[in-house]
Design a protein around this motif. Structure first.
Motif, mmCIF file in Angstrom:
data_model
loop_
_atom_site.group_PDB
_atom_site.id
_atom_site.type_symbol
_atom_site.label_atom_id
_atom_site.label_comp_id
_atom_site.label_asym_id
_atom_site.label_seq_id
_atom_site.Cartn_x
_atom_site.Cartn_y
_atom_site.Cartn_z
ATOM 1 N N HIS A 181 0.829 -1.209 0.000
ATOM 2 C CA HIS A 181 0.000 0.000 0.000
ATOM 3 C C HIS A 181 0.864 1.260 0.000
ATOM 4 C CE1 HIS A 181 -3.366 2.668 0.817
ATOM 5 N NE2 HIS A 181 -2.604 3.229 1.722
ATOM 6 N N GLU A 182 1.911 1.260 0.798
ATOM 7 C CA GLU A 182 2.777 2.438 0.869
ATOM 8 C C GLU A 182 3.448 2.709 -0.484
ATOM 9 O OE1 GLU A 182 2.997 4.521 3.290
ATOM 10 O OE2 GLU A 182 1.796 3.382 4.735
ATOM 11 N N VAL A 183 3.785 1.649 -1.203
ATOM 12 C CA VAL A 183 4.406 1.815 -2.512
ATOM 13 C C VAL A 183 3.382 2.297 -3.534
ATOM 14 C CG1 VAL A 183 5.566 0.628 -4.419
ATOM 15 C CG2 VAL A 183 6.187 0.113 -2.054
ATOM 16 N N PHE A 184 2.216 1.642 -3.577
ATOM 17 C CA PHE A 184 1.236 1.950 -4.600
ATOM 18 C C PHE A 184 0.559 3.307 -4.369
ATOM 19 C CE2 PHE A 184 0.524 -2.935 -4.691
ATOM 20 C CZ PHE A 184 1.732 -3.099 -5.344
ATOM 21 N N ALA A 185 0.508 3.752 -3.106
ATOM 22 C CA ALA A 185 -0.144 5.028 -2.794
ATOM 23 C C ALA A 185 0.854 6.163 -2.622
ATOM 24 C CB ALA A 185 -0.984 4.876 -1.513
ATOM 25 N N ARG A 186 2.094 5.952 -3.028
ATOM 26 C CA ARG A 186 3.138 6.952 -2.812
ATOM 27 C C ARG A 186 2.810 8.263 -3.539
ATOM 28 N NH1 ARG A 186 4.408 3.801 -6.867
ATOM 29 N NH2 ARG A 186 5.150 4.802 -8.790
ATOM 30 N N ALA A 187 3.315 9.343 -2.987
ATOM 31 C CA ALA A 187 3.218 10.643 -3.641
ATOM 32 C C ALA A 187 4.319 10.770 -4.693
ATOM 33 C CB ALA A 187 3.345 11.759 -2.603
ATOM 34 N N SER A 188 4.227 11.787 -5.509
ATOM 35 C CA SER A 188 5.283 12.077 -6.487
ATOM 36 C C SER A 188 6.618 12.278 -5.784
ATOM 37 C CB SER A 188 4.919 13.334 -7.274
ATOM 38 O OG SER A 188 6.049 13.855 -7.940
ATOM 39 N N LEU A 189 7.672 11.793 -6.414
ATOM 40 C CA LEU A 189 9.032 11.984 -5.909
ATOM 41 C C LEU A 189 9.805 13.000 -6.743
ATOM 42 C CD1 LEU A 189 10.054 8.295 -5.112
ATOM 43 C CD2 LEU A 189 9.173 10.014 -3.534
ATOM 44 N N HIS A 190 9.104 13.814 -7.513
ATOM 45 C CA HIS A 190 9.784 14.776 -8.389
ATOM 46 C C HIS A 190 10.731 15.674 -7.602
ATOM 47 C CE1 HIS A 190 7.087 14.603 -12.191
ATOM 48 N NE2 HIS A 190 7.142 13.423 -11.602
ATOM 49 N N ASP A 191 10.280 16.193 -6.466
ATOM 50 C CA ASP A 191 11.131 17.100 -5.687
ATOM 51 C C ASP A 191 12.367 16.381 -5.162
ATOM 52 O OD1 ASP A 191 9.370 19.144 -6.169
ATOM 53 O OD2 ASP A 191 8.430 19.094 -4.187
ATOM 54 N N ALA A 192 12.191 15.140 -4.700
ATOM 55 C CA ALA A 192 13.324 14.381 -4.177
ATOM 56 C C ALA A 192 14.321 14.062 -5.288
ATOM 57 C CB ALA A 192 12.841 13.097 -3.507
ATOM 58 N N VAL A 193 13.820 13.658 -6.444
ATOM 59 C CA VAL A 193 14.717 13.363 -7.564
ATOM 60 C C VAL A 193 15.481 14.617 -7.979
ATOM 61 C CG1 VAL A 193 14.793 12.685 -10.001
ATOM 62 C CG2 VAL A 193 13.369 11.402 -8.387
ATOM 63 N N ARG A 217 12.863 7.524 -18.199
ATOM 64 C CA ARG A 217 13.459 8.542 -19.070
ATOM 65 C C ARG A 217 12.993 9.943 -18.660
ATOM 66 N NH1 ARG A 217 15.909 7.206 -23.481
ATOM 67 N NH2 ARG A 217 14.705 5.261 -23.640
ATOM 68 N N ARG A 218 11.754 10.051 -18.188
ATOM 69 C CA ARG A 218 11.231 11.352 -17.774
ATOM 70 C C ARG A 218 11.922 11.888 -16.526
ATOM 71 N NH1 ARG A 218 6.024 9.169 -19.264
ATOM 72 N NH2 ARG A 218 5.443 8.857 -17.083
ATOM 73 N N MET A 219 12.701 11.051 -15.852
ATOM 74 C CA MET A 219 13.447 11.506 -14.690
ATOM 75 C C MET A 219 14.700 12.292 -15.078
ATOM 76 S SD MET A 219 13.177 7.985 -12.442
ATOM 77 C CE MET A 219 14.148 8.567 -11.045
ATOM 78 N N LEU A 220 15.217 12.053 -16.275
ATOM 79 C CA LEU A 220 16.510 12.614 -16.648
ATOM 80 C C LEU A 220 16.564 14.146 -16.578
ATOM 81 C CD1 LEU A 220 17.512 10.249 -19.606
ATOM 82 C CD2 LEU A 220 18.539 10.349 -17.320
ATOM 83 N N PRO A 221 15.530 14.875 -17.066
ATOM 84 C CA PRO A 221 15.616 16.339 -16.976
ATOM 85 C C PRO A 221 15.625 16.865 -15.543
ATOM 86 C CG PRO A 221 13.971 15.679 -18.605
ATOM 87 C CD PRO A 221 14.344 14.446 -17.837
ATOM 88 N N LEU A 222 15.190 16.031 -14.599
ATOM 89 C CA LEU A 222 15.161 16.452 -13.197
ATOM 90 C C LEU A 222 16.529 16.303 -12.529
ATOM 91 C CD1 LEU A 222 11.842 14.686 -12.104
ATOM 92 C CD2 LEU A 222 12.125 17.106 -12.695
ATOM 93 N N LEU A 223 17.398 15.504 -13.117
ATOM 94 C CA LEU A 223 18.648 15.136 -12.465
ATOM 95 C C LEU A 223 19.788 16.063 -12.875
ATOM 96 C CD1 LEU A 223 18.343 11.281 -12.942
ATOM 97 C CD2 LEU A 223 18.236 12.489 -10.748
ATOM 98 N N ALA A 224 20.619 16.400 -11.907
ATOM 99 C CA ALA A 224 21.804 17.209 -12.193
ATOM 100 C C ALA A 224 22.821 16.426 -13.002
ATOM 101 C CB ALA A 224 22.426 17.695 -10.884
#
Length: 266
Positions: A181-193, A217-224
């Motif tokens: 449940h904790e995995v499936f109901a997780r919030a966005s991690l955009h800020d953490a990434v 692939r959509r994570m790449l623009p978020l990463l330094a």
């Protein structure tokens, strides 16, 4: 073997640097056994069972709490920053830990994950409900289809690796539904990434039934400092399905990072 409350932790190998390996939902730290065996690197591996899975007791199963456990483990076991490798749920945990305490981590390797909140919540809520009713062959089939790619699932059930994990899934406690449940109901991690300042290696499986490579692939623009490798013929759990390929990627990644810093340390 080492036990650090509240986690059961295995310590494997030795070397001038350390790595924390964080497992997927439905697995435990032994999912890294084949990876560690083939990697053959001078690294001291810290391999915990996350709360409520494997041999670790339960408690607060939120991703934030699991990340705090990983941070505490690194603080207790290492006087220098470490590598971290996280598979699926372990990747979410590793992301949160590294975003919160970047001083503790040299780099991150994330497999089979995404920065998005769950894009198909109804499907996974149904799986969670099925797990709560009891682990039978039908539920195990669904877990296998979620966690593994078509090539792996084409192996006979008598195949040693497939049989090992199918048998493991039959023994999952009912409480694993709470972790699910904790995995499936997780919030966005955009800020953490986006907060990850260290190098990040993303590894996706081309046959992933749970998270398509495009989601990584959509994570790449978020990463330094990020890179993505997509493995053909592999599903959601490359660390089990293709440990040799993952070990090769991780070896090259750790070598390139350490060479840029102060010579090879892993």
């Amino acid at each position: 073997m080492s036990d650090l409350a509240p986690l059961h932790v295995r310590v494997h190998g030795s070397g001038p640097t350390q790595a924390v390996l964080v497992h997927s939902l439905f697995f435990d730290g032994t999912m890294f056994d084949d990876f560690v065996a083939v990697a053959d690197l001078p690294v001291r591996y810290l391999i915990p069972d996350l709360r409520g899975q494997g041999r670790s007791p339960g408690g607060d199963l939120s991703l934030e709490a699991l990340a705090a456990d990983v941070i505490a483990l690194v603080e207790r076991e290492s006087s220098a920053p470490v590598h971290v490798v996280g598979s699926s749920m372990g990747g979410y945990v590793a992301t949160l830990a590294a975003a919160r305490r970047p001083d503790l981590f040299l780099d991150c390797t994330l497999l089979g994950g995404t920065a998005d909140a769950e894009l198909d919540p109804d499907r996974f809520a149904e799986l969670e409900r099925a797990i709560r009713t009891g682990i039978d062959d039908a539920v195990i089939d669904r877990i296998e289809h979620t966690m593994f790619g078509d090539d792996f699932l084409a192996r006979p059930r008598t195949d040693a690796i497939r049989d090992r994990w199918r048998s493991h899934f039959t023994r999952l406690p009912a409480g694993v539904a709470d972790a699910a449940h904790e995995v499936f109901a997780r919030a966005s991690l955009h800020d953490a990434v986006a907060a990850l300042t260290m190098p990040v290696q993303l590894i996706a499986g081309q046959q992933d039934h749970a998270k398509e490579p495009e989601q990584m692939r959509r994570m790449l623009p978020l990463l330094a400092d990020g890179r993505l490798t997509v493995l053909e013929g592999v599903g959601h759990t490359p660390i089990v399905e293709a440990p040799d390929a993952v070990a090769s990627i991780v070896d090259d990644f750790w070598f390139s990072n350490s060479s840029q810093q102060k010579g090879r340390v892993a």
